[in-house]
Write a protein that holds these residues in place. Structure first.
Motif, PDB file in Angstrom:
ATOM      1  N   GLY A 265       0.814  -1.206   0.000  1.00  0.00           N
ATOM      2  CA  GLY A 265       0.000   0.000   0.000  1.00  0.00           C
ATOM      3  C   GLY A 265       0.847   1.255   0.000  1.00  0.00           C
TER       4      GLY A 265
ATOM      5  N   THR B 265      -6.686  -5.636   3.099  1.00  0.00           N
ATOM      6  CA  THR B 265      -7.028  -4.366   2.457  1.00  0.00           C
ATOM      7  C   THR B 265      -6.791  -3.213   3.423  1.00  0.00           C
ATOM      8  OG1 THR B 265      -8.710  -5.479   1.116  1.00  0.00           O
ATOM      9  CG2 THR B 265      -8.851  -3.087   1.277  1.00  0.00           C
TER      10      THR B 265
ATOM     11  N   GLU C 248      -3.156  -2.376   3.453  1.00  0.00           N
ATOM     12  CA  GLU C 248      -2.787  -1.535   2.316  1.00  0.00           C
ATOM     13  C   GLU C 248      -3.149  -0.077   2.591  1.00  0.00           C
ATOM     14  OE1 GLU C 248      -3.071  -3.687  -1.826  1.00  0.00           O
ATOM     15  OE2 GLU C 248      -4.913  -4.090  -0.698  1.00  0.00           O
ATOM     16  N   GLN C 249      -4.327   0.135   3.152  1.00  0.00           N
ATOM     17  CA  GLN C 249      -4.744   1.503   3.497  1.00  0.00           C
ATOM     18  C   GLN C 249      -3.790   2.127   4.524  1.00  0.00           C
ATOM     19  OE1 GLN C 249      -6.807   2.651   1.328  1.00  0.00           O
ATOM     20  NE2 GLN C 249      -8.883   2.657   2.191  1.00  0.00           N
TER      21      GLN C 249
ATOM     22  N   SER D 252      -0.651   3.285   2.797  1.00  0.00           N
ATOM     23  CA  SER D 252      -0.893   4.529   2.062  1.00  0.00           C
ATOM     24  C   SER D 252      -0.968   5.714   3.007  1.00  0.00           C
ATOM     25  CB  SER D 252      -2.194   4.412   1.254  1.00  0.00           C
ATOM     26  OG  SER D 252      -2.465   5.587   0.533  1.00  0.00           O
TER      27      SER D 252
ATOM     28  N   LYS E 139     -10.493  -1.908   9.845  1.00  0.00           N
ATOM     29  CA  LYS E 139     -10.795  -1.449   8.487  1.00  0.00           C
ATOM     30  C   LYS E 139     -11.359  -0.029   8.510  1.00  0.00           C
ATOM     31  CE  LYS E 139     -11.470  -2.245   3.976  1.00  0.00           C
ATOM     32  NZ  LYS E 139     -12.344  -1.192   3.531  1.00  0.00           N
TER      33      LYS E 139
ATOM     34  N   ASP F  61      -9.342   2.954   6.732  1.00  0.00           N
ATOM     35  CA  ASP F  61      -9.991   3.674   5.632  1.00  0.00           C
ATOM     36  C   ASP F  61      -9.991   5.174   5.892  1.00  0.00           C
ATOM     37  OD1 ASP F  61     -10.526   1.398   4.169  1.00  0.00           O
ATOM     38  OD2 ASP F  61     -12.590   1.194   4.876  1.00  0.00           O
TER      39      ASP F  61
ATOM     40  N   ALA G  80      -6.420   6.583   5.526  1.00  0.00           N
ATOM     41  CA  ALA G  80      -5.932   6.645   4.148  1.00  0.00           C
ATOM     42  C   ALA G  80      -6.586   7.785   3.377  1.00  0.00           C
ATOM     43  CB  ALA G  80      -6.180   5.311   3.453  1.00  0.00           C
TER      44      ALA G  80
ATOM     45  N   HIS H  10      -2.787   8.324  -4.462  1.00  0.00           N
ATOM     46  CA  HIS H  10      -3.080   7.738  -3.150  1.00  0.00           C
ATOM     47  C   HIS H  10      -4.541   7.981  -2.771  1.00  0.00           C
ATOM     48  CE1 HIS H  10       0.700   6.172  -1.495  1.00  0.00           C
ATOM     49  NE2 HIS H  10       1.288   7.104  -2.213  1.00  0.00           N
TER      50      HIS H  10
ATOM     51  N   ALA I 255      -7.273   5.049  -2.252  1.00  0.00           N
ATOM     52  CA  ALA I 255      -7.900   4.951  -0.931  1.00  0.00           C
ATOM     53  C   ALA I 255      -9.413   4.950  -1.046  1.00  0.00           C
ATOM     54  CB  ALA I 255      -7.432   6.104  -0.047  1.00  0.00           C
TER      55      ALA I 255
ATOM     56  N   ARG J 124     -10.419   1.395  -2.223  1.00  0.00           N
ATOM     57  CA  ARG J 124     -10.245   0.376  -1.179  1.00  0.00           C
ATOM     58  C   ARG J 124     -11.260   0.539  -0.052  1.00  0.00           C
ATOM     59  NH1 ARG J 124      -4.452   1.620  -0.650  1.00  0.00           N
ATOM     60  NH2 ARG J 124      -3.229   0.379  -2.120  1.00  0.00           N
ATOM     61  N   SER J 125     -11.660   1.762   0.226  1.00  0.00           N
ATOM     62  CA  SER J 125     -12.589   1.971   1.339  1.00  0.00           C
ATOM     63  C   SER J 125     -13.942   1.327   1.065  1.00  0.00           C
ATOM     64  CB  SER J 125     -12.758   3.467   1.617  1.00  0.00           C
ATOM     65  OG  SER J 125     -13.337   4.120   0.502  1.00  0.00           O
TER      66      SER J 125
END
Length: 325
Positions: free
Chosen positions: A79, A181, A184-185, A188, A250, A254, A257, A282, A286, A289-290
Motif C-alpha cells: 500500500g 485491504t 494496504e490503506q 498509504s 478497516k 480507511d 488513508a 493515493h 484509498a 479500497r474503502s
C-alpha cells in the motif's frame, strides 16, 4: 503479550520495502499509470518468487509458513508503494488456484455489487466459494463491460446479469481479505504522512518553511494521529483474527488513508492537484479500497453487532443498577 515487531518481522518488512523500491520505483509506477494500469506479469512473478503470495502456505506445500501478522506487514508495504493489481485475491487464492502462489496466475474477486478489478487480465475469478477458470471464466468476462475507474492503476469491469450481492471470499477468508485491504490503506496513510512532512519542510513561503506555520503543523499532526491508532488496530486484529476487531481496523485504516491523502494534497497546495504529483493517486486508490472488503456500512454493522453482544454479566459490578463495591 509483547506486540513489538520481532527482529525477523522487521527484516521481512525491510526486505519487502527494498524489493519494491527496486522493482516498482516511481518511474515504473508512472509507466503503469500511462499504460492504463495493465499489470506487469514479470513484476507479478517477482512478487511470487519473493513469497508474497505463498507467505502463509505451509512449507510442505511450497509456501513460507508464516502467519497473518507477517502478511499484514507485506501488504502495508504494498500500500505504501501503490503497488497495483489484485494482490489480496491472489494471496488468498494461493493453494486454491494453480499458479497463484508462484505469481504465474493473476486472480481477482467479485465483491458484492462493486465493479471487478483487473478482470480482463485475470486467470481466475473468485466468486464466493468458487474459482472460475477456463470456459466459465471466459463466459464471465464476456458478460462484463469496462467502466471508468477513478484510479488509473485499477481498471474496472461491471458484470451484467448479477441477481444478488456476492461476498468476495468465503468463510474466514472474507475477514482476512478485509484485514489485508486495511493493511494496504495503512501503508498509504503512512506514506502520505511522510510525503506531507517532507514537503512541509522543503517548501518555503515568506522566507520560512511552510511546516513552521501552525495550520500546517496541525494538519501533519492530525495525519500522524490517524495513522498510529490505525496501525495499532490493524496489527492487533492480525494477532487475534477477530472479525469485530478486523471491522474496527478497516474503519480506522480507511479513514486514515482517505483523510491523510486529502490533507497531504492540501499541504502541497496547487501542485497537489496536478497530474504530475502522486498525491492524487493515493487518494483515488484509498477511495476504491474503502468500498472494498467490509466497506464502511458493513464494517459499522459488524462492529455494532459485536459491541451489542459484549454486554456485562448481570451478576458483575459493571451491570446496570449495581454500584462499585
Amino acid at each position: 503479550m509483547d506486540f513489538q515487531l520481532s527482529d525477523d518481522q522487521r527484516a521481512l518488512r525491510s526486505g519487502m520495502r527494498g524489493l519494491l523500491d527496486a522493482v516498482f520505483d516511481r518511474d515504473r509506477m508512472r509507466a503503469a499509470v500511462e499504460r492504463g494500469g495493465t499489470l506487469d506479469r514479470s513484476l507479478w512473478r517477482e512478487l511470487g518468487a519473493a513469497g508474497f503470495f505463498a507467505l502463509r502456505l505451509p512449507e510442505e506445500a511450497g509456501g513460507v509458513g508464516l502467519g497473518l501478522p507477517e502478511a499484514v506487514l507485506l501488504f502495508e508495504e504494498a500500500g505504501r508503494a501503490l503497488l497495483p493489481g489484485p494482490l489480496v485475491a491472489t494471496h488468498l487464492a494461493a493453494g486454491l488456484v494453480k499458479g497463484a502462489a508462484e505469481g504465474e496466475a493473476v486472480v481477482t474477486a467479485v465483491d458484492g455489487y462493486l465493479p471487478v478489478a483487473h478482470l480482463a487480465e485475470a486467470d481466475a475469478v473468485l466468486v464466493g466459494a468458487d474459482a472460475l477458470v477456463g470456459e466459465p471464466l471466459r463466459a464471465f468476462v464476456a458478460a462484463a463491460r469496462p467502466v471508468r475507474s477513478m484510479d488509473p492503476l485499477t481498471p474496472l469491469h461491471r458484470v451484467a446479469g448479477r441477481t444478488g450481492p456476492t461476498q468476495a471470499y468465503s468463510g474466514a477468508l472474507h475477514h482476512e481479505g478485509a484485514l489485508l485491504t486495511a493493511a494496504e490503506q495503512l501503508g498509504s496513510a503512512a506514506r502520505t504522512t511522510e510525503t506531507a512532512v517532507q514537503h512541509a519542510g522543503a517548501r518555503e513561503q515568506f522566507g520560512s518553511p511552510i511546516g513552521s506555520f501552525q495550520a500546517v503543523k496541525h494538519l501533519c499532526a492530525d495525519m500522524l494521529a490517524r495513522t498510529e491508532p490505525a496501525r495499532a488496530a490493524v496489527y492487533a486484529a492480525a494477532v487475534t483474527g477477530d472479525p469485530v476487531e478486523i471491522a474496527a481496523a478497516k474503519l480506522l485504516a480507511d479513514e486514515a488513508a482517505v483523510r491523510n491523502a486529502r490533507d497531504c494534497l492540501q499541504i502541497h497546495g496547487g501542485m497537489g492537484f496536478t497530474w504530475e504529483a502522486d498525491v492524487h493517486l493515493h487518494l483515488k486508490r484509498a477511495w476504491l479500497r474503502s468500498a472494498a472488503g467490509l466497506g464502511g456500512a458493513a464494517a459499522e454493522e459488524l462492529l455494532a453487532a459485536g459491541l451489542g453482544a459484549a454486554r456485562p454479566d448481570p451478576g458483575s459490578s459493571a451491570a446496570p443498577g449495581r454500584g462499585a463495591p
